[in-house]
Design a protein around this motif. Structure first.
Motif, PDB file in Angstrom:
ATOM      1  N   ARG A 158       0.933  -1.109  -0.031  1.00  0.00           N
ATOM      2  CA  ARG A 158      -0.015   0.204   0.087  1.00  0.00           C
ATOM      3  C   ARG A 158       0.856   1.189  -0.111  1.00  0.00           C
ATOM      4  NH1 ARG A 158      -5.091   1.772   1.449  1.00  0.00           N
ATOM      5  NH2 ARG A 158      -5.138   3.469   2.840  1.00  0.00           N
ATOM      6  N   GLU A 190      -8.476  -4.472   0.373  1.00  0.00           N
ATOM      7  CA  GLU A 190      -7.695  -3.579  -0.555  1.00  0.00           C
ATOM      8  C   GLU A 190      -6.844  -4.103  -1.707  1.00  0.00           C
ATOM      9  OE1 GLU A 190      -5.349  -1.049   2.214  1.00  0.00           O
ATOM     10  OE2 GLU A 190      -4.064  -2.743   2.843  1.00  0.00           O
ATOM     11  N   ASN A 208       1.704   8.818  -8.162  1.00  0.00           N
ATOM     12  CA  ASN A 208       0.475   7.837  -8.558  1.00  0.00           C
ATOM     13  C   ASN A 208      -0.467   7.937  -8.360  1.00  0.00           C
ATOM     14  OD1 ASN A 208       2.881   5.762  -9.108  1.00  0.00           O
ATOM     15  ND2 ASN A 208       2.904   4.840  -7.089  1.00  0.00           N
ATOM     16  N   LYS A 209      -0.830   9.253  -7.871  1.00  0.00           N
ATOM     17  CA  LYS A 209      -2.170   9.813  -7.797  1.00  0.00           C
ATOM     18  C   LYS A 209      -2.967   9.825  -9.015  1.00  0.00           C
ATOM     19  CE  LYS A 209      -3.707  12.821  -4.241  1.00  0.00           C
ATOM     20  NZ  LYS A 209      -3.574  14.111  -3.632  1.00  0.00           N
ATOM     21  N   VAL A 210      -4.339   9.349  -8.925  1.00  0.00           N
ATOM     22  CA  VAL A 210      -5.007   9.426 -10.296  1.00  0.00           C
ATOM     23  C   VAL A 210      -6.204  10.270  -9.933  1.00  0.00           C
ATOM     24  CG1 VAL A 210      -3.957   7.465 -11.591  1.00  0.00           C
ATOM     25  CG2 VAL A 210      -6.089   7.253  -9.958  1.00  0.00           C
ATOM     26  N   TYR A 211      -6.636  10.378  -8.671  1.00  0.00           N
ATOM     27  CA  TYR A 211      -7.862  11.155  -8.288  1.00  0.00           C
ATOM     28  C   TYR A 211      -7.551  12.010  -7.133  1.00  0.00           C
ATOM     29  CZ  TYR A 211     -12.921  12.836  -7.776  1.00  0.00           C
ATOM     30  OH  TYR A 211     -13.947  13.572  -7.833  1.00  0.00           O
ATOM     31  N   SER A 212      -7.691  13.390  -7.317  1.00  0.00           N
ATOM     32  CA  SER A 212      -7.575  14.011  -5.886  1.00  0.00           C
ATOM     33  C   SER A 212      -8.992  14.810  -5.526  1.00  0.00           C
ATOM     34  CB  SER A 212      -6.595  15.172  -6.417  1.00  0.00           C
ATOM     35  OG  SER A 212      -5.202  14.685  -6.894  1.00  0.00           O
ATOM     36  N   GLU A 230      -9.278   9.923  -2.125  1.00  0.00           N
ATOM     37  CA  GLU A 230      -8.273  10.026  -3.137  1.00  0.00           C
ATOM     38  C   GLU A 230      -7.700   8.617  -3.458  1.00  0.00           C
ATOM     39  OE1 GLU A 230      -6.843  14.579  -2.873  1.00  0.00           O
ATOM     40  OE2 GLU A 230      -5.562  13.156  -1.508  1.00  0.00           O
ATOM     41  N   VAL A 231      -7.321   8.654  -4.927  1.00  0.00           N
ATOM     42  CA  VAL A 231      -7.038   7.379  -5.711  1.00  0.00           C
ATOM     43  C   VAL A 231      -5.600   7.404  -6.217  1.00  0.00           C
ATOM     44  CG1 VAL A 231      -7.830   5.407  -7.287  1.00  0.00           C
ATOM     45  CG2 VAL A 231      -9.398   7.131  -6.181  1.00  0.00           C
ATOM     46  N   TYR A 232      -5.075   6.371  -6.087  1.00  0.00           N
ATOM     47  CA  TYR A 232      -3.555   5.896  -6.635  1.00  0.00           C
ATOM     48  C   TYR A 232      -3.524   4.836  -7.505  1.00  0.00           C
ATOM     49  CZ  TYR A 232      -2.471   9.307  -2.847  1.00  0.00           C
ATOM     50  OH  TYR A 232      -2.289  10.410  -2.105  1.00  0.00           O
ATOM     51  N   ARG A 233      -2.745   4.729  -8.442  1.00  0.00           N
ATOM     52  CA  ARG A 233      -2.628   3.431  -9.318  1.00  0.00           C
ATOM     53  C   ARG A 233      -1.392   3.456  -9.920  1.00  0.00           C
ATOM     54  NH1 ARG A 233      -7.286   3.622 -13.622  1.00  0.00           N
ATOM     55  NH2 ARG A 233      -5.939   5.476 -14.420  1.00  0.00           N
ATOM     56  N   ILE A 241       2.331   2.056  -3.351  1.00  0.00           N
ATOM     57  CA  ILE A 241       1.310   2.523  -4.183  1.00  0.00           C
ATOM     58  C   ILE A 241       1.037   4.139  -4.071  1.00  0.00           C
ATOM     59  CG2 ILE A 241      -1.232   2.245  -5.200  1.00  0.00           C
ATOM     60  CD1 ILE A 241      -0.865  -0.744  -4.356  1.00  0.00           C
ATOM     61  N   ILE A 242       0.658   4.280  -2.694  1.00  0.00           N
ATOM     62  CA  ILE A 242       0.331   5.647  -2.496  1.00  0.00           C
ATOM     63  C   ILE A 242       1.298   6.624  -2.303  1.00  0.00           C
ATOM     64  CG2 ILE A 242      -0.909   7.045  -0.660  1.00  0.00           C
ATOM     65  CD1 ILE A 242      -2.540   4.559   0.112  1.00  0.00           C
ATOM     66  N   GLY A 251      -7.546   0.878  -8.672  1.00  0.00           N
ATOM     67  CA  GLY A 251      -7.445   2.276  -8.829  1.00  0.00           C
ATOM     68  C   GLY A 251      -8.339   3.158 -10.003  1.00  0.00           C
ATOM     69  N   HIS A 284      -2.259  -2.006 -10.036  1.00  0.00           N
ATOM     70  CA  HIS A 284      -2.245  -1.943  -8.624  1.00  0.00           C
ATOM     71  C   HIS A 284      -2.864  -0.536  -7.981  1.00  0.00           C
ATOM     72  CE1 HIS A 284       0.301  -5.556  -7.846  1.00  0.00           C
ATOM     73  NE2 HIS A 284       0.997  -5.012  -8.958  1.00  0.00           N
ATOM     74  N   GLY A 285      -4.046  -0.690  -7.224  1.00  0.00           N
ATOM     75  CA  GLY A 285      -4.634   0.450  -6.827  1.00  0.00           C
ATOM     76  C   GLY A 285      -4.633   0.551  -5.363  1.00  0.00           C
ATOM     77  N   ALA A 286      -4.818   1.720  -4.959  1.00  0.00           N
ATOM     78  CA  ALA A 286      -5.080   1.963  -3.516  1.00  0.00           C
ATOM     79  C   ALA A 286      -5.948   3.198  -3.411  1.00  0.00           C
ATOM     80  CB  ALA A 286      -3.728   2.317  -2.788  1.00  0.00           C
ATOM     81  N   VAL A 287      -6.596   3.359  -2.244  1.00  0.00           N
ATOM     82  CA  VAL A 287      -7.489   4.581  -2.186  1.00  0.00           C
ATOM     83  C   VAL A 287      -7.077   5.159  -0.513  1.00  0.00           C
ATOM     84  CG1 VAL A 287      -9.395   3.890  -3.541  1.00  0.00           C
ATOM     85  CG2 VAL A 287      -9.540   3.304  -1.129  1.00  0.00           C
ATOM     86  N   THR A 288      -7.384   6.454  -0.365  1.00  0.00           N
ATOM     87  CA  THR A 288      -7.304   6.762   1.228  1.00  0.00           C
ATOM     88  C   THR A 288      -8.701   7.405   1.350  1.00  0.00           C
ATOM     89  OG1 THR A 288      -6.445   9.070   0.249  1.00  0.00           O
ATOM     90  CG2 THR A 288      -4.680   7.511   0.850  1.00  0.00           C
ATOM     91  N   PRO A 291     -11.226   0.726   2.838  1.00  0.00           N
ATOM     92  CA  PRO A 291     -10.621  -0.479   2.041  1.00  0.00           C
ATOM     93  C   PRO A 291     -10.491  -1.764   2.698  1.00  0.00           C
ATOM     94  CG  PRO A 291      -8.891   1.009   2.258  1.00  0.00           C
ATOM     95  CD  PRO A 291     -10.027   1.579   3.375  1.00  0.00           C
TER      96      PRO A 291
END
Lengths: 267, 371, 76
Positions: free
Chosen positions: A3, C50, A11-15, C69-72, A6-7, C55, C5-9, C47
């Motif tokens: 995790r 997870e 790598n951020k795709v949505y803010s 917020e989303v990471y990929r 990735i974070i 992502g 690989h995706g992750a969210v906060t 998540p």
């Protein structure tokens, strides 16, 4: 991958939209207002209008819209947002003026202002959140309440003999020569959100290019007023609201306007 | 100078003075007896010269809210109407006052209540001076009695509105609006530039980044009662400042006066004729003509009343300003009212007759009963 | 075949537990906390699964409160 791997910023795709304020929104859980606020904030940011946008807030649930979207705002009297927008826009042609109203505000008490701003072809963006109910005052019937829908003032369901028919205000303003773009959208799915954002962006581009009035209706939910979970409200909207308020463009005479042809100066 | 002397109606003078003031926008709706304001502006086409915006709105509700929207952007904006139209505007006027926005509203009064008549009246005195809409607020109210004052009060009204960040009103009547007189129009002033607006109106909604890092929000909404009370206290402090600084009136023949007439607007001029006639007969009458109806010239009337036997309020209504005159003098002097309603304008003889009936021909002990 | 690989906060204090992100997620990544609540009393989203995240940002797009917020990362 972990995790932590990735974070990372790259790598951020949505803010969270930059122009959405830190304030907690006062809306009920699942309210469509929040999604539309985000879209408006993203469009203002992406078009470089942060220093040019003037929002006109309504009376109703979105009365505090000015607390959430980071641009200049005027809070209107109930229904009068299009009148304020008319003057703000004519007196400040270098600015881009948009109204943000619910169906009670826009289609009941403010019907005259709505229709006349549209028929004059004011170079403004009008955003209508149509959830067929008065949310702020506790779920009363609005002009856009669909037949059979139960509200605080139509407790046994809206009836034509008592309350007449739902007002399809987008279809009305589409008949007016002053509107260049009238569309009906929703924000209940990812696809719908994407389309709604494109519509709002087109509306702002039309205002910048002074093509006339752009009118974006967003068919929305009011889970509190409808007394449903947000998920059920979305389903009910799909099954009932869309039959009365089918999604899609109702009118578009602004076609051919490309984003790149519009000069947007950033300060 | 000579070129600037024109013969025109009061309503036309308002329009011409607005252009020359550098007014940014006029929003109005036709209603008798003030439609010439909008007509004159449309004929003058100031958008071609000064850049002033002129728009015929769909209703008075729309016009006052256009004024609200324009004023919020720091522009000098105005509207005009007549009594029923001004009633419709009251919500918007309350919002203007609560949002501390400068604006100019012209009411060329006609007789009411209801649809009433198209003929002159002064029956909106209460509405104009006591608030009019909801909430604790005041307008600065200017009462012109000549076409010249119609022209002059446009600049005065705007200047006071911007000085105190509060809407001001020209409270005229159908007589002053419709009659033609000689008028010297003011010199053309340029409209304020964007830079001047940013400097003078840092609160204005002009787009977020104009030398400021925070967004500007113009709103009258505040759900926190503690803050809302503070807001109200701030409004009241402004009103006390205005009361201290801006009282205006005209006093004539008061030094030796035994009787005092208090009248405003067009009827004050008819009272002047009555006073001249009275003085020919040896009756010493003076007049105080309030120019600002709010703030009201309480002190001037109190002083002038010290040596008179009676005060006659002459109004084109059933007796409205008389309440303020009585407040001014308490019970020290008898105060009576003479007024005509429904659009009737009295002649000087009627006014003199009223003065005789109420005071001169009456034994002193009977005067108390007229109060 | 590239692997995504995706992750969210999720800003839990901002979340109102409306559940719309849970419904929108195509990979069943998200859940609402069954017992725990945030300072405002909402069962906030988290998540739960997870590793399944790709992502796609569907959750973030439908979130009315902009808490996600989303990471990929695409590994080729």
């Amino acid at each position: 991958m972990t995790r932590e791997e990735i974070i990372r910023p790259e790598n951020k795709v949505y803010s969270r939209p930059r122009l959405i304020d830190d304030n907690y929104m006062h809306y009920c859980p699942g309210c469509s207002h929040g999604v539309v606020h985000k879209l408006v904030a993203e469009v203002i940011d992406e078009l470089g209008l942060e220093d040019k946008a003037i929002g006109i807030a309504p009376v109703g649930c979105s009365v505090f819209a000015y607390n959430y979207i980071d641009c200049d705002w005027i809070e209107a009297a109930h229904g009068r947002a299009p009148a304020l927008a008319t003057a703000a826009s004519r007196l400040n042609p270098q600015n881009v003026v948009f109204t943000y109203q619910g169906d009670g505000d826009l289609a009941a008490i403010g019907t005259a202002e709505t229709i006349h701003a549209c028929t004059r072809g004011e170079n403004i963006v009008m955003i209508l959140i149509n959830n067929g109910i008065y949310g702020m005052t506790g779920g009363q019937m609005s002009p856009c309440t669909i037949l059979g829908a139960k509200t605080a003032t139509s407790p046994y369901g809206r009836r034509t003999d008592l309350n007449g028919f739902p007002l399809k205000v987008s279809n009305v303003v589409a008949l007016l020569d002053g509107t260049c773009y009238v569309t009906r959208q929703a924000v209940h799915t990812v696809q719908a959100v994407r389309k709604a954002k494109a519509a709002i962006k087109k509306a702002f581009l039309n205002a910048i290019a002074k093509k006339g009035t752009s009118f974006v209706e967003v068919v929305s939910t009011c889970s509190s007023g409808w007394k449903m979970t947000p998920e059920k409200a979305n389903k009910w909207m799909e099954e009932n609201m869309f039959a009365n308020y089918p999604l899609g463009d109702i009118k578009d005479t602004s076609a051919g306007l490309e984003e790149k042809t519009v000069e947007v100066k950033k300060s | 100078m000579k070129d600037n002397v024109k013969l025109m109606k009061g309503n036309e003078a308002i329009a011409m003075a607005a252009i020359r003031y550098g007014c940014d926008g006029y929003f109005g709706y036709p209603i008798t007896p003030q439609s010439e304001v909008l007509e004159t502006l449309e004929a003058e086409m100031p958008w071609e010269t000064t850049g002033m915006v002129v728009l015929q709105a769909e209703s008075e509700l729309a016009s006052i809210n256009m004024v609200y929207g324009g004023a919020a952007t720091g522009k000098a904006v105005m509207t005009s109407s007549s009594s029923p139209g001004v009633s419709l505007m009251q919500e918007g006027i309350s919002y203007l006052a609560a949002s501390e926005l400068p604006a100019l509203i012209v009411n060329v009064m006609r007789g009411g209540p209801g649809l009433g008549t198209i003929h002159p009246s002064q029956s909106d005195y209460f509405q104009a001076t006591k608030g009019g809409g909801h909430g604790d607020y005041h307008l600065i109210v200017l009462a012109p009695s000549t076409v010249q004052e119609m022209a002059d009060f446009v600049a005065l009204g705007f200047d006071l509105a911007f000085k105190y960040r509060t809407p001001s009103m020209i409270l005229a009547d159908g007589v002053v609006g419709q009659m033609m007189e000689k008028v010297v129009l003011p010199e053309q002033r340029p409209r304020r530039t964007e830079e001047e607006i940013h400097l003078q109106c840092p609160w204005a909604v002009t787009g977020k980044h104009k030398g400021r890092d925070k967004r500007n929000i113009v709103t009258s909404l505040e759900l926190d009662s503690a803050i809302m009370e503070k807001n109200n206290e701030r409004f009241q402090r402004t009103y006390r400042e205005i009361e201290k600084n801006e009282v205006r009136y005209e006093a004539r023949y008061i030094d030796d006066a035994e009787y005092l007439i208090v009248a405003f607007g067009s009827i004050a001029r008819i009272c002047m004729k009555a006073i001249e006639d009275a003085r020919k007969e040896g009756i010493k009458v003076g007049i105080i003509r309030p120019i600002t109806l709010w703030p009201f010239p309480y002190e001037a009337i109190r002083k002038a009343a010290a040596n008179v036997k009676g005060i006659l309020c002459v109004e084109l209504n059933a007796g409205q300003m008389i309440e303020d005159v009585r407040l001014a003098v308490s019970d020290s002097v008898p105060v009576t009212h003479y007024g005509r309603m429904g659009g009737i304008v009295p002649n000087p003889q009627e006014i003199l007759d009223a003065l005789r009936r109420d005071f001169i021909d009456k034994p002193a002990n009977a005067q108390e009963e007229t109060k | 075949m590239p692997k995504i690989h995706g992750a969210v906060t999720i800003e839990k204090e901002r979340c109102k537990g409306c559940d719309l992100c849970v419904v929108a997620c195509p990979c069943d990544v998200l859940s609402l906390q069954p017992k725990e609540v945030n300072d405002r009393g909402y069962h906030f989203a988290y998540p739960a699964n997870e590793d399944a995240c790709i992502g796609c940002a569907a959750c973030a797009m439908v979130c009315p409160d902009a808490c996600i917020e989303v990471y990929r990362v695409v590994v080729k």
